[in-house]
Design a protein around this motif. Structure first.
Motif, PDB file in Angstrom:
ATOM      1  N   PRO A   1      16.963   9.680   0.915  1.00 18.32           N
ATOM      2  CA  PRO A   1      17.179   9.575  -0.534  1.00 18.32           C
ATOM      3  C   PRO A   1      17.348   8.127  -1.017  1.00 18.32           C
ATOM      4  CG  PRO A   1      18.445  11.388   0.332  1.00 18.32           C
ATOM      5  CD  PRO A   1      17.848  10.675   1.527  1.00 18.32           C
ATOM      6  N   GLN A   2      17.913   7.257  -0.204  1.00 15.53           N
ATOM      7  CA  GLN A   2      18.050   5.838  -0.537  1.00 15.53           C
ATOM      8  C   GLN A   2      17.276   5.032   0.501  1.00 15.53           C
ATOM      9  OE1 GLN A   2      19.636   4.578  -3.243  1.00 15.53           O
ATOM     10  NE2 GLN A   2      19.978   6.690  -3.852  1.00 15.53           N
ATOM     11  N   PRO A   3      16.442   4.069   0.084  1.00 15.87           N
ATOM     12  CA  PRO A   3      15.624   3.338   1.050  1.00 15.87           C
ATOM     13  C   PRO A   3      16.382   2.310   1.887  1.00 15.87           C
ATOM     14  CG  PRO A   3      15.195   2.547  -1.162  1.00 15.87           C
ATOM     15  CD  PRO A   3      16.102   3.739  -1.300  1.00 15.87           C
ATOM     16  N   ASN A   4      17.581   1.907   1.483  1.00 19.04           N
ATOM     17  CA  ASN A   4      18.321   0.897   2.220  1.00 19.04           C
ATOM     18  C   ASN A   4      19.397   1.586   3.064  1.00 19.04           C
ATOM     19  OD1 ASN A   4      20.021  -1.210   3.059  1.00 19.04           O
ATOM     20  ND2 ASN A   4      19.366  -2.469   1.353  1.00 19.04           N
ATOM     21  N   ILE A   5      19.241   1.553   4.378  1.00 22.27           N
ATOM     22  CA  ILE A   5      20.214   2.180   5.278  1.00 22.27           C
ATOM     23  C   ILE A   5      21.471   1.344   5.373  1.00 22.27           C
ATOM     24  CG2 ILE A   5      20.688   2.754   7.687  1.00 22.27           C
ATOM     25  CD1 ILE A   5      17.787   3.628   7.954  1.00 22.27           C
ATOM     26  N   GLY A   6      21.335   0.037   5.513  1.00 26.38           N
ATOM     27  CA  GLY A   6      22.522  -0.796   5.647  1.00 26.38           C
ATOM     28  C   GLY A   6      22.212  -2.274   5.654  1.00 26.38           C
ATOM     29  N   ASN A   7      23.238  -3.050   5.318  1.00 23.40           N
ATOM     30  CA  ASN A   7      23.163  -4.507   5.332  1.00 23.40           C
ATOM     31  C   ASN A   7      24.318  -5.011   6.183  1.00 23.40           C
ATOM     32  OD1 ASN A   7      21.040  -4.684   3.269  1.00 23.40           O
ATOM     33  ND2 ASN A   7      22.624  -3.887   1.919  1.00 23.40           N
ATOM     34  N   PHE A   8      24.025  -5.870   7.138  1.00 25.77           N
ATOM     35  CA  PHE A   8      25.023  -6.390   8.059  1.00 25.77           C
ATOM     36  C   PHE A   8      25.003  -7.915   7.960  1.00 25.77           C
ATOM     37  CE2 PHE A   8      23.146  -2.474   9.554  1.00 25.77           C
ATOM     38  CZ  PHE A   8      24.253  -1.667   9.784  1.00 25.77           C
ATOM     39  N   TYR A   9      26.147  -8.503   7.659  1.00 27.87           N
ATOM     40  CA  TYR A   9      26.226  -9.946   7.472  1.00 27.87           C
ATOM     41  C   TYR A   9      26.930 -10.579   8.670  1.00 27.87           C
ATOM     42  CZ  TYR A   9      24.641  -8.696   2.890  1.00 27.87           C
ATOM     43  OH  TYR A   9      23.883  -8.192   1.862  1.00 27.87           O
ATOM     44  N   LEU A  10      26.277 -11.603   9.235  1.00 29.27           N
ATOM     45  CA  LEU A  10      26.753 -12.253  10.446  1.00 29.27           C
ATOM     46  C   LEU A  10      26.922 -13.743  10.215  1.00 29.27           C
ATOM     47  CD1 LEU A  10      24.153 -10.561  12.810  1.00 29.27           C
ATOM     48  CD2 LEU A  10      26.460  -9.767  12.365  1.00 29.27           C
ATOM     49  N   GLY A  11      27.519 -14.389  11.168  1.00 26.00           N
ATOM     50  CA  GLY A  11      27.658 -15.834  11.156  1.00 26.00           C
ATOM     51  C   GLY A  11      27.690 -16.322  12.580  1.00 26.00           C
ATOM     52  N   PRO A  12      27.796 -17.619  12.787  1.00 23.67           N
ATOM     53  CA  PRO A  12      27.794 -18.149  14.148  1.00 23.67           C
ATOM     54  C   PRO A  12      28.965 -17.630  14.983  1.00 23.67           C
ATOM     55  CG  PRO A  12      28.141 -19.908  12.534  1.00 23.67           C
ATOM     56  CD  PRO A  12      27.872 -18.663  11.777  1.00 23.67           C
ATOM     57  N   GLN A  13      30.048 -17.221  14.333  1.00 18.71           N
ATOM     58  CA  GLN A  13      31.206 -16.703  15.055  1.00 18.71           C
ATOM     59  C   GLN A  13      30.926 -15.344  15.696  1.00 18.71           C
ATOM     60  OE1 GLN A  13      31.151 -17.272  11.753  1.00 18.71           O
ATOM     61  NE2 GLN A  13      32.354 -19.126  11.441  1.00 18.71           N
ATOM     62  N   ALA A  14      29.853 -14.681  15.292  1.00 23.32           N
ATOM     63  CA  ALA A  14      29.535 -13.358  15.842  1.00 23.32           C
ATOM     64  C   ALA A  14      29.206 -13.422  17.332  1.00 23.32           C
ATOM     65  CB  ALA A  14      28.371 -12.730  15.084  1.00 23.32           C
TER      66      ALA A  14
ATOM     67  N   ALA B   1      23.565 -11.811  17.825  1.00 28.55           N
ATOM     68  CA  ALA B   1      23.039 -11.105  16.650  1.00 28.55           C
ATOM     69  C   ALA B   1      22.627  -9.696  17.052  1.00 28.55           C
ATOM     70  CB  ALA B   1      21.868 -11.876  16.068  1.00 28.55           C
ATOM     71  N   GLN B   2      23.589  -8.801  17.011  1.00 21.89           N
ATOM     72  CA  GLN B   2      23.310  -7.408  17.378  1.00 21.89           C
ATOM     73  C   GLN B   2      24.247  -6.484  16.612  1.00 21.89           C
ATOM     74  OE1 GLN B   2      22.775  -6.487  21.535  1.00 21.89           O
ATOM     75  NE2 GLN B   2      23.782  -4.524  21.280  1.00 21.89           N
ATOM     76  N   VAL B   3      23.687  -5.402  16.078  1.00 23.02           N
ATOM     77  CA  VAL B   3      24.481  -4.361  15.425  1.00 23.02           C
ATOM     78  C   VAL B   3      24.027  -3.016  15.962  1.00 23.02           C
ATOM     79  CG1 VAL B   3      24.980  -5.663  13.319  1.00 23.02           C
ATOM     80  CG2 VAL B   3      22.934  -4.248  13.426  1.00 23.02           C
ATOM     81  N   SER B   4      24.989  -2.122  16.155  1.00 21.37           N
ATOM     82  CA  SER B   4      24.693  -0.760  16.606  1.00 21.37           C
ATOM     83  C   SER B   4      25.454   0.215  15.730  1.00 21.37           C
ATOM     84  CB  SER B   4      25.125  -0.558  18.062  1.00 21.37           C
ATOM     85  OG  SER B   4      24.350  -1.356  18.914  1.00 21.37           O
ATOM     86  N   THR B   5      24.800   1.302  15.390  1.00 20.22           N
ATOM     87  CA  THR B   5      25.426   2.339  14.575  1.00 20.22           C
ATOM     88  C   THR B   5      24.634   3.630  14.742  1.00 20.22           C
ATOM     89  OG1 THR B   5      26.277   2.835  12.360  1.00 20.22           O
ATOM     90  CG2 THR B   5      24.109   1.801  12.474  1.00 20.22           C
ATOM     91  N   ARG B   6      25.051   4.641  14.030  1.00 20.91           N
ATOM     92  CA  ARG B   6      24.303   5.897  13.960  1.00 20.91           C
ATOM     93  C   ARG B   6      23.905   6.100  12.513  1.00 20.91           C
ATOM     94  NH1 ARG B   6      24.227   8.904  18.503  1.00 20.91           N
ATOM     95  NH2 ARG B   6      25.662   8.262  20.122  1.00 20.91           N
ATOM     96  N   ILE B   7      22.693   6.592  12.311  1.00 24.43           N
ATOM     97  CA  ILE B   7      22.172   6.797  10.967  1.00 24.43           C
ATOM     98  C   ILE B   7      21.720   8.235  10.797  1.00 24.43           C
ATOM     99  CG2 ILE B   7      21.482   4.389  10.712  1.00 24.43           C
ATOM    100  CD1 ILE B   7      18.608   5.220  11.364  1.00 24.43           C
ATOM    101  N   ARG B   8      21.513   8.641   9.554  1.00 22.35           N
ATOM    102  CA  ARG B   8      20.957   9.958   9.246  1.00 22.35           C
ATOM    103  C   ARG B   8      19.529   9.775   8.774  1.00 22.35           C
ATOM    104  NH1 ARG B   8      24.717  13.596   5.649  1.00 22.35           N
ATOM    105  NH2 ARG B   8      23.333  15.138   6.539  1.00 22.35           N
ATOM    106  N   LEU B   9      18.650  10.640   9.241  1.00 19.66           N
ATOM    107  CA  LEU B   9      17.251  10.578   8.840  1.00 19.66           C
ATOM    108  C   LEU B   9      16.840  11.914   8.239  1.00 19.66           C
ATOM    109  CD1 LEU B   9      15.668   8.641  11.831  1.00 19.66           C
ATOM    110  CD2 LEU B   9      16.321   7.765   9.582  1.00 19.66           C
ATOM    111  N   ALA B  10      16.299  11.864   7.034  1.00 23.50           N
ATOM    112  CA  ALA B  10      15.922  13.073   6.313  1.00 23.50           C
ATOM    113  C   ALA B  10      14.663  13.720   6.876  1.00 23.50           C
ATOM    114  CB  ALA B  10      15.717  12.755   4.833  1.00 23.50           C
ATOM    115  N   ASP B  11      13.832  12.947   7.554  1.00 25.08           N
ATOM    116  CA  ASP B  11      12.560  13.471   8.016  1.00 25.08           C
ATOM    117  C   ASP B  11      11.948  12.437   8.963  1.00 25.08           C
ATOM    118  OD1 ASP B  11      10.381  15.138   8.240  1.00 25.08           O
ATOM    119  OD2 ASP B  11       9.738  14.969   6.161  1.00 25.08           O
ATOM    120  N   SER B  12      10.819  12.772   9.549  1.00 27.00           N
ATOM    121  CA  SER B  12      10.087  11.802  10.361  1.00 27.00           C
ATOM    122  C   SER B  12       9.654  10.668   9.442  1.00 27.00           C
ATOM    123  CB  SER B  12       8.869  12.457  10.998  1.00 27.00           C
ATOM    124  OG  SER B  12       9.282  13.490  11.853  1.00 27.00           O
TER     125      SER B  12
END
Length: 157
Positions: A97-110, A113-124
């Motif tokens: 329903p929304q085209p943007n799943i997520g935005n993750f903001y990082l910096g050198p302190q991270a 550069a890696q993010v892991s999560t679980r998402i919901r998908l409405a369809d293939s």
């Protein structure tokens, strides 16, 4: 006072329809994003900048049995120093329903550069990850995911 009258009229009509056996069946489906909405959402993040392929690794299973909880990892091959680091990672989809799943903001302190999560998908659909680097460049990766049991859809009968 007019709201009360309108409500009473509606309830009266609904009761009449139920007595006559002509109760309408309403099916509700959520709006789906489209490929055009995907392109627009990406342009909202990158503007007119060129998005290059590479440096970004998007890990999502290619075949998902249940779209309600899909594991996803995005990593970017880039040093995380003060001078050269990943500023943000943005993940988009083609049909939710929304085209943007997520935005993750990082910096050198991270550290990396890696993010892991679980998402919901409405369809293939196609999933796109875009990384913005500190030099202003954008890098991307995309994968197609086949979902056998969709999420984000509900039917009311």
């Amino acid at each position: 006072m007019q709201d009360e009258s309108t409500r009473r009229k509606f309830l009266g009509l609904a009761a009449s329809a139920a007595v006559l056996g002509t109760v309408p069946i309403v099916t509700l489906r959520p709006a789906e994003a489209t490929p055009a909405m995907l392109t627009s959402a990406i342009r909202n993040v990158v503007g007119e900048a060129v998005v290059r392929t590479g440096r970004v690794k998007l890990e999502v299973p290619p075949l998902v049995e249940n779209g309600n909880t899909v594991p996803m990892t995005v990593s970017v091959q880039n040093p995380m120093t003060a001078e050269d680091h990943v500023k943000s990672i943005h993940v988009f989809n083609e049909k939710n329903p929304q085209p943007n799943i997520g935005n993750f903001y990082l910096g050198p302190q991270a550290g990396r550069a890696q993010v892991s999560t679980r998402i919901r998908l409405a369809d293939s659909q196609k999933i796109v990850a875009i990384a913005r680097l500190s030099d202003g460049s954008f890098w991307s990766a995309a994968v197609d995911v086949v979902v056998t049991l969709a999420a984000c859809t509900e039917e009311v009968i």
